[in-house]
Design a protein around this motif. Structure first.
Motif, PDB file in Angstrom:
ATOM      1  N   GLU A   1      64.797  94.351  16.117  1.00 45.86           N
ATOM      2  CA  GLU A   1      64.764  95.701  15.499  1.00 45.86           C
ATOM      3  C   GLU A   1      64.558  96.584  16.457  1.00 45.86           C
ATOM      4  OE1 GLU A   1      61.439  97.756  12.360  1.00 45.86           O
ATOM      5  OE2 GLU A   1      61.092  95.644  13.014  1.00 45.86           O
ATOM      6  N   ILE A   2      63.950  96.525  17.647  1.00 45.22           N
ATOM      7  CA  ILE A   2      63.924  97.508  18.730  1.00 45.22           C
ATOM      8  C   ILE A   2      65.407  97.835  18.958  1.00 45.22           C
ATOM      9  CG2 ILE A   2      62.848  98.011  20.894  1.00 45.22           C
ATOM     10  CD1 ILE A   2      60.318  96.720  20.080  1.00 45.22           C
ATOM     11  N   MET A   3      65.886  96.928  19.435  1.00 46.48           N
ATOM     12  CA  MET A   3      67.397  97.047  20.021  1.00 46.48           C
ATOM     13  C   MET A   3      68.528  97.646  18.935  1.00 46.48           C
ATOM     14  SD  MET A   3      67.367  96.298  23.056  1.00 46.48           S
ATOM     15  CE  MET A   3      69.076  96.553  23.188  1.00 46.48           C
ATOM     16  N   LYS A   4      68.174  97.351  17.707  1.00 48.47           N
ATOM     17  CA  LYS A   4      69.142  98.024  16.807  1.00 48.47           C
ATOM     18  C   LYS A   4      68.771  99.524  16.573  1.00 48.47           C
ATOM     19  CE  LYS A   4      70.173  97.608  11.926  1.00 48.47           C
ATOM     20  NZ  LYS A   4      70.074  96.854  10.421  1.00 48.47           N
TER      21      LYS A   4
ATOM     22  N   SER B   1      59.602  84.733  14.365  1.00 47.94           N
ATOM     23  CA  SER B   1      59.137  86.136  13.708  1.00 47.94           C
ATOM     24  C   SER B   1      58.983  87.188  14.664  1.00 47.94           C
ATOM     25  CB  SER B   1      57.884  86.001  13.045  1.00 47.94           C
ATOM     26  OG  SER B   1      57.318  87.193  12.084  1.00 47.94           O
ATOM     27  N   PHE B   2      58.429  86.899  15.939  1.00 44.15           N
ATOM     28  CA  PHE B   2      58.211  87.863  16.798  1.00 44.15           C
ATOM     29  C   PHE B   2      59.658  88.364  17.479  1.00 44.15           C
ATOM     30  CE2 PHE B   2      57.151  89.112  21.284  1.00 44.15           C
ATOM     31  CZ  PHE B   2      56.549  90.216  21.165  1.00 44.15           C
ATOM     32  N   GLN B   3      60.600  87.226  17.493  1.00 42.88           N
ATOM     33  CA  GLN B   3      61.973  87.677  17.983  1.00 42.88           C
ATOM     34  C   GLN B   3      62.581  88.707  17.066  1.00 42.88           C
ATOM     35  OE1 GLN B   3      63.169  83.549  18.222  1.00 42.88           O
ATOM     36  NE2 GLN B   3      63.402  83.692  20.367  1.00 42.88           N
ATOM     37  N   LEU B   4      62.352  88.704  15.799  1.00 41.86           N
ATOM     38  CA  LEU B   4      62.885  89.646  14.853  1.00 41.86           C
ATOM     39  C   LEU B   4      62.310  91.165  15.202  1.00 41.86           C
ATOM     40  CD1 LEU B   4      62.619  87.704  11.470  1.00 41.86           C
ATOM     41  CD2 LEU B   4      64.652  88.082  13.042  1.00 41.86           C
TER      42      LEU B   4
ATOM     43  N   LYS C   1      54.750 102.459  15.016  1.00 42.57           N
ATOM     44  CA  LYS C   1      54.730 101.885  13.866  1.00 42.57           C
ATOM     45  C   LYS C   1      55.027 100.429  13.889  1.00 42.57           C
ATOM     46  CE  LYS C   1      54.761 101.834   9.345  1.00 42.57           C
ATOM     47  NZ  LYS C   1      53.581 102.084   8.309  1.00 42.57           N
ATOM     48  N   ILE C   2      56.242 100.042  15.054  1.00 42.94           N
ATOM     49  CA  ILE C   2      56.464  98.746  15.225  1.00 42.94           C
ATOM     50  C   ILE C   2      55.200  97.781  15.863  1.00 42.94           C
ATOM     51  CG2 ILE C   2      57.993  96.913  16.584  1.00 42.94           C
ATOM     52  CD1 ILE C   2      60.162  99.314  16.078  1.00 42.94           C
ATOM     53  N   ILE C   3      54.538  98.670  16.756  1.00 44.76           N
ATOM     54  CA  ILE C   3      53.331  98.154  17.526  1.00 44.76           C
ATOM     55  C   ILE C   3      52.210  97.612  16.605  1.00 44.76           C
ATOM     56  CG2 ILE C   3      51.390  98.521  19.038  1.00 44.76           C
ATOM     57  CD1 ILE C   3      53.555  99.877  21.078  1.00 44.76           C
ATOM     58  N   SER C   4      52.090  98.658  15.592  1.00 44.45           N
ATOM     59  CA  SER C   4      50.949  98.489  14.656  1.00 44.45           C
ATOM     60  C   SER C   4      51.204  97.161  13.681  1.00 44.45           C
ATOM     61  CB  SER C   4      50.913  99.775  13.868  1.00 44.45           C
ATOM     62  OG  SER C   4      49.920  99.621  12.765  1.00 44.45           O
ATOM     63  N   LYS C   5      52.498  97.166  13.175  1.00 44.35           N
ATOM     64  CA  LYS C   5      53.065  95.796  12.474  1.00 44.35           C
ATOM     65  C   LYS C   5      52.624  94.435  13.244  1.00 44.35           C
ATOM     66  CE  LYS C   5      56.855  96.361  10.309  1.00 44.35           C
ATOM     67  NZ  LYS C   5      58.470  96.789  10.226  1.00 44.35           N
ATOM     68  N   ILE C   6      52.948  94.647  14.625  1.00 45.41           N
ATOM     69  CA  ILE C   6      52.999  93.273  15.252  1.00 45.41           C
ATOM     70  C   ILE C   6      51.363  93.138  15.524  1.00 45.41           C
ATOM     71  CG2 ILE C   6      53.040  92.534  17.687  1.00 45.41           C
ATOM     72  CD1 ILE C   6      55.592  93.918  17.931  1.00 45.41           C
TER      73      ILE C   6
END
Length: 516
Positions: A227-230, A220-223, A106-111
């Motif tokens: 999110e992944i680390m969280k 924005s990419f750093q966020l 899902k994260i990859i899709s958003k990126i």
């Protein structure tokens, strides 16, 4: 250069109050009036050491003069604190969170949607490999650290951006730049845990050069990395509940139909020569077989200044088995003397305290000490030149080889000068009237320097400078030096290659006993 950099690099040597190796012995080196001292220029191993500390954003680091690009590939070095970093990274490699693939997809899709880019990778980096946890258009499960651009990213402050990787001195020979997936644009952000340790990388890449990539897009990419680390640092039970709405419903019929469609397509066009979703797939109509992974053969020329791997392994084992830093320093000194072929070597611990003044409005009233790296008013510091100024230099030889310890008499002015230099000093006595007439002294570990408040406030009329009450401070620094000497002056005995090798040997002691 700010004031604190000047303090660390070029200040006058403080008055020595030394714990010397001996008193009343012969002069091991020439007195100040008879010797010459020159600054050592940065060697390759010293550049690599600075590069590995994670204090730079390395996106625009120029190729240093000590690295010859024609001699081969610039291998990303280990992190300065690699022993600690790799242990922490191991804790993330097999987390059950990675089994919840739908979350990361899902994260990859958003990126992909936000940045309009298809090449994406989420990795964890262990001691030898970059382990690809999720990817799109890369098609690999792991990459040797020597070939991984992500291995550079974990050394960079904030992010690592390459608009054209084929022209950067570090990556122009990289197999993933010259071969599939033909990376030109690359942006990587370290995956950093709550203690500030980089365990892996979130990256995007493309086979087309970019002219720019705005700071807003980088932020924005750093966020996404945060999110992944969280997610990784949240208990798995909570993660499963929180993201359950994104979990796809299994449909067996659809999967079976999809597999049948793939088989029919394979009969028409043949097998794919790449595994996964590669940027460039070629299909072979050979009637049988399945997809296979691209064959990356990693071959790199070895730079002439590269550290001798076999020697380093032998020395690492010797110092690891030594059990403590004192025995390790003795092993290191002996190894340098025997391997390099010099007359005398020792490892020295040094601690320096210098007196400075600063206006009371610039130093927090309730703090006794401040880390130099976090102090924002360095330009307001003034060296205390009054008669009451108190400066100390304390040294301790912790390991040596090649000379009678009891007969040494080396004043600490030269140790202080070496430690205050950026890369070390080269000492020579052309008259050759002392026991050792040619040598180098190189700092290889520095503690975090501190500004420490003294016990009282000094009034302006006590010092001849300033109009307000000033605060007395100590600028305290310390660390370790490696010193090497020859009795006579031999041509080219301390050339850049030898200096680089000695420094590299010393960093092994640091990795085992100081920075882990």
């Amino acid at each position: 250069m700010d004031r604190l950099s000047q303090l660390a690099g070029s200040g006058k040597s403080p008055k020595a109050k030394a714990i010397r190796a001996g008193h009343g012995g012969i002069n091991s080196i020439a007195p100040p009036g008879e010797r010459s001292i020159n600054q050592i220029r940065m060697t390759l191993s010293q550049f690599i050491d600075a590069y590995s500390k994670g204090k730079w954003n390395i996106s625009d680091v120029p190729c240093p003069p000590c690295f010859d690009k024609s001699k081969g590939f610039f291998q990303p070095p280990e992190c300065y604190n690699e022993l600690t970093r790799s242990k922490v990274a191991q804790q993330y490699i097999d987390l059950p969170h990675w089994n919840e693939a739908y979350i990361f997809k899902k994260i990859i899709s958003k990126i992909r949607k936000e940045f309009g880019i298809n090449g994406i990778s989420i990795s964890v980096i262990d001691g030898t490999k970059t382990l690809i946890k999720f990817e799109h258009l890369l098609g690999l499960v792991d990459i040797p650290r020597i070939a991984s651009i992500d291995s550079h990213t974990i050394l960079s402050q904030g992010y690592f951006l390459l608009l054209n990787a084929s022209e950067d001195w570090r990556t122009q020979s990289n197999p993933f730049v010259n071969g599939i997936p033909h990376i030109k644009f690359y942006l990587g952000v370290p995956l950093t845990n709550k203690n500030g340790i980089n365990i892996g990388v979130l990256s995007i890449f493309d086979s087309f050069v970019r002219r720019e990539f705005s700071p807003d897009k980088i932020r924005s990419f750093q966020l996404y990395a945060k999110e992944i680390m969280k997610i990784l640092e949240t208990p798995i039970s909570i993660v499963q509940v929180k993201f359950s709405i994104y979990k796809p419903i299994q449909c067996e019929t659809h999967s079976d139909n999809y597999a049948d469609d793939i088989k029919k397509l394979a009969k028409k066009i043949g097998r794919a020569t790449s595994k996964g979703e590669q940027m460039f797939n070629i299909f072979e109509k050979d009637g049988s077989g399945g997809p296979y992974s691209p064959n990356h053969t990693f071959r790199f020329k070895r730079n002439s200044e590269e550290f001798n791997v076999k020697s380093s392994q032998i020395l690492f084992e010797k110092m690891l088995n030594a059990g403590n830093i004192k025995n390790g320093a003795a092993q290191l000194s002996k190894f340098i003397v025997n391997d390099i072929g010099i007359d005398f070597a020792y490892i020295l611990e040094i601690r320096i305290a210098e007196s400075y003044l600063i206006g009371k409005e610039y130093f927090p009233s309730k703090q006794k000490e401040i880390d130099v790296n976090k102090f924002t008013f360095s330009s307001k510091l003034v060296k205390d030149t009054s008669k009451n100024a108190h400066n100390d230099c304390i040294t301790r030889i912790i390991g040596y080889h090649g000379c009678n310890y009891a007969n040494l008499n080396i004043e600490d002015e030269i140790h202080s000068a070496a430690f205050s230099s950026e890369f070390g000093i080269h000492y020579q006595n052309s008259r050759q009237t002392s026991l050792h007439n040619d040598g180098i002294l190189i700092p290889f570990f520095r503690h975090n320097s501190k500004l420490v408040r003294k016990h009282r406030v000094k009034k302006a009329n006590e010092q001849n400078q300033g109009s307000n009450d000033d605060i007395d401070l100590y600028f305290r620094s310390g660390g370790y030096l490696v010193a090497c000497y020859n009795e006579g002056i031999k041509p080219d005995s301390f050339n850049p290659e030898i200096i680089s090798e000695i420094f590299e040997y010393a960093t092994i002691l640091r990795k085992i006993y100081l920075s882990s």
